[in-house]
Design a protein around this motif. Structure first.
Motif, PDB file in Angstrom:
ATOM      1  N   VAL A  99      -4.363  -1.147  -6.748  1.00  0.00           N
ATOM      2  CA  VAL A  99      -3.495  -1.867  -5.806  1.00  0.00           C
ATOM      3  C   VAL A  99      -3.538  -1.173  -4.448  1.00  0.00           C
ATOM      4  O   VAL A  99      -3.688  -1.824  -3.412  1.00  0.00           O
ATOM      5  CB  VAL A  99      -2.045  -1.978  -6.336  1.00  0.00           C
ATOM      6  N   TYR A 100      -3.436   0.141  -4.451  1.00  0.00           N
ATOM      7  CA  TYR A 100      -3.492   0.879  -3.194  1.00  0.00           C
ATOM      8  C   TYR A 100      -4.849   0.705  -2.509  1.00  0.00           C
ATOM      9  O   TYR A 100      -4.920   0.423  -1.309  1.00  0.00           O
ATOM     10  CB  TYR A 100      -3.214   2.378  -3.393  1.00  0.00           C
ATOM     11  N   VAL A 101      -5.918   0.898  -3.261  1.00  0.00           N
ATOM     12  CA  VAL A 101      -7.257   0.816  -2.660  1.00  0.00           C
ATOM     13  C   VAL A 101      -7.475  -0.562  -2.039  1.00  0.00           C
ATOM     14  O   VAL A 101      -7.959  -0.676  -0.908  1.00  0.00           O
ATOM     15  CB  VAL A 101      -8.353   1.133  -3.705  1.00  0.00           C
ATOM     16  N   ILE A 102      -7.098  -1.602  -2.738  1.00  0.00           N
ATOM     17  CA  ILE A 102      -7.298  -2.966  -2.237  1.00  0.00           C
ATOM     18  C   ILE A 102      -6.435  -3.225  -1.002  1.00  0.00           C
ATOM     19  O   ILE A 102      -6.922  -3.745   0.007  1.00  0.00           O
ATOM     20  CB  ILE A 102      -7.025  -3.995  -3.352  1.00  0.00           C
ATOM     21  N   THR A 103      -5.175  -2.836  -1.061  1.00  0.00           N
ATOM     22  CA  THR A 103      -4.293  -3.102   0.086  1.00  0.00           C
ATOM     23  C   THR A 103      -4.658  -2.237   1.288  1.00  0.00           C
ATOM     24  O   THR A 103      -4.578  -2.700   2.435  1.00  0.00           O
ATOM     25  CB  THR A 103      -2.807  -2.937  -0.278  1.00  0.00           C
ATOM     26  N   ALA A 104      -5.073  -1.003   1.072  1.00  0.00           N
ATOM     27  CA  ALA A 104      -5.515  -0.162   2.188  1.00  0.00           C
ATOM     28  C   ALA A 104      -6.773  -0.756   2.825  1.00  0.00           C
ATOM     29  O   ALA A 104      -6.903  -0.780   4.058  1.00  0.00           O
ATOM     30  CB  ALA A 104      -5.778   1.265   1.720  1.00  0.00           C
ATOM     31  N   THR A 105      -7.681  -1.251   1.994  1.00  0.00           N
ATOM     32  CA  THR A 105      -8.898  -1.873   2.510  1.00  0.00           C
ATOM     33  C   THR A 105      -8.567  -3.132   3.303  1.00  0.00           C
ATOM     34  O   THR A 105      -9.125  -3.365   4.385  1.00  0.00           O
ATOM     35  CB  THR A 105      -9.869  -2.203   1.352  1.00  0.00           C
ATOM     36  N   ILE A 106      -7.638  -3.934   2.794  1.00  0.00           N
ATOM     37  CA  ILE A 106      -7.219  -5.145   3.514  1.00  0.00           C
ATOM     38  C   ILE A 106      -6.583  -4.784   4.854  1.00  0.00           C
ATOM     39  O   ILE A 106      -6.869  -5.418   5.877  1.00  0.00           O
ATOM     40  CB  ILE A 106      -6.261  -5.994   2.653  1.00  0.00           C
ATOM     41  N   ALA A 107      -5.740  -3.754   4.867  1.00  0.00           N
ATOM     42  CA  ALA A 107      -5.090  -3.333   6.114  1.00  0.00           C
ATOM     43  C   ALA A 107      -6.130  -2.932   7.151  1.00  0.00           C
ATOM     44  O   ALA A 107      -6.048  -3.323   8.327  1.00  0.00           O
ATOM     45  CB  ALA A 107      -4.121  -2.184   5.853  1.00  0.00           C
ATOM     46  N   LEU A 108      -7.111  -2.165   6.730  1.00  0.00           N
ATOM     47  CA  LEU A 108      -8.175  -1.755   7.655  1.00  0.00           C
ATOM     48  C   LEU A 108      -8.993  -2.965   8.091  1.00  0.00           C
ATOM     49  O   LEU A 108      -9.303  -3.117   9.276  1.00  0.00           O
ATOM     50  CB  LEU A 108      -9.075  -0.699   7.005  1.00  0.00           C
ATOM     51  N   TYR A 109      -9.328  -3.826   7.151  1.00  0.00           N
ATOM     52  CA  TYR A 109     -10.087  -5.037   7.497  1.00  0.00           C
ATOM     53  C   TYR A 109      -9.348  -5.862   8.546  1.00  0.00           C
ATOM     54  O   TYR A 109      -9.965  -6.341   9.512  1.00  0.00           O
ATOM     55  CB  TYR A 109     -10.370  -5.882   6.245  1.00  0.00           C
TER      56      TYR A 109
ATOM     57  N   ALA B  95       0.833  -1.215   0.000  1.00  0.00           N
ATOM     58  CA  ALA B  95       0.000   0.000   0.000  1.00  0.00           C
ATOM     59  C   ALA B  95       0.860   1.253   0.000  1.00  0.00           C
ATOM     60  O   ALA B  95       0.598   2.198  -0.760  1.00  0.00           O
ATOM     61  CB  ALA B  95      -0.930  -0.001   1.219  1.00  0.00           C
ATOM     62  N   LEU B  96       1.886   1.276   0.838  1.00  0.00           N
ATOM     63  CA  LEU B  96       2.778   2.437   0.898  1.00  0.00           C
ATOM     64  C   LEU B  96       3.509   2.645  -0.427  1.00  0.00           C
ATOM     65  O   LEU B  96       3.651   3.778  -0.901  1.00  0.00           O
ATOM     66  CB  LEU B  96       3.768   2.284   2.049  1.00  0.00           C
ATOM     67  N   ALA B  97       3.954   1.560  -1.035  1.00  0.00           N
ATOM     68  CA  ALA B  97       4.633   1.657  -2.340  1.00  0.00           C
ATOM     69  C   ALA B  97       3.675   2.183  -3.396  1.00  0.00           C
ATOM     70  O   ALA B  97       4.037   3.056  -4.197  1.00  0.00           O
ATOM     71  CB  ALA B  97       5.197   0.295  -2.747  1.00  0.00           C
TER      72      ALA B  97
END
Length: 162
Positions: A97-107, A81-83
């Protein structure tokens, strides 16, 4: 003692950081669903989520268990997400990629919140003392469904301008 703090003080600090991560993450996810970019809140979300994931490893444990696995998955996800956000600047494929990984991190943060709620809140613990009973499974299932829907909407709607 953990990092110079009593276990109780460290736990309280960890919980506060986790709550900030979850609340700021919800604001970010809902903003993405509305095609709004919030750079400061996003940085707060990512920073506190990294802190909470790293911080979990400092709790004393005799063996590697599910919390460690979730922590590793979260940190790998956050690195991506940071990358995507800061190196890829959300250009091209980096946006979804960012939206999906940020959503996964929050989940993952909320997943752990639900686990902790069922472990620590007496009323919830009475419903699912082992964490495998139907109320626990239903709560985790509902959480997953909500994040899949919000994440899907964010991938479709979030089109930030430079």
């Amino acid at each position: 003692m953990i990092l110079g703090l009593s276990v109780g003080a460290y736990t309280t600090l960890h919980v506060i950081i986790s709550i900030v991560a979850i609340l700021s993450g919800l604001v970010v996810l809902l903003a993405m669903d509305g095609n709004r970019r919030l750079p400061a809140v996003t940085a707060l979300f990512l920073f506190t989520t990294v802190l909470t994931s790293v911080g979990g490893f400092f709790f004393h444990s005799k063996m590697v268990g599910p919390p460690h696995i979730v922590g590793v998955i979260s940190l790998v996800d956050l690195a991506i997400a940071l990358a995507a956000l800061y190196l890829g600047k959300l250009a091209g494929v980096w946006r979804p990629v960012y939206v999906i990984t940020a959503t996964i991190a929050l989940y993952l943060n909320v997943f752990v919140l639900v686990v902790q709620a069922f472990a620590k809140v007496p009323t919830l613990n009475a419903l699912a003392p082992k964490g495998t009973e139907p109320p626990f499974v239903a709560a985790q299932g509902a959480t997953l469904v909500v994040f899949v829907i919000l994440g899907y909407l964010a991938v479709r709607k979030y089109r930030p301008t430079a």
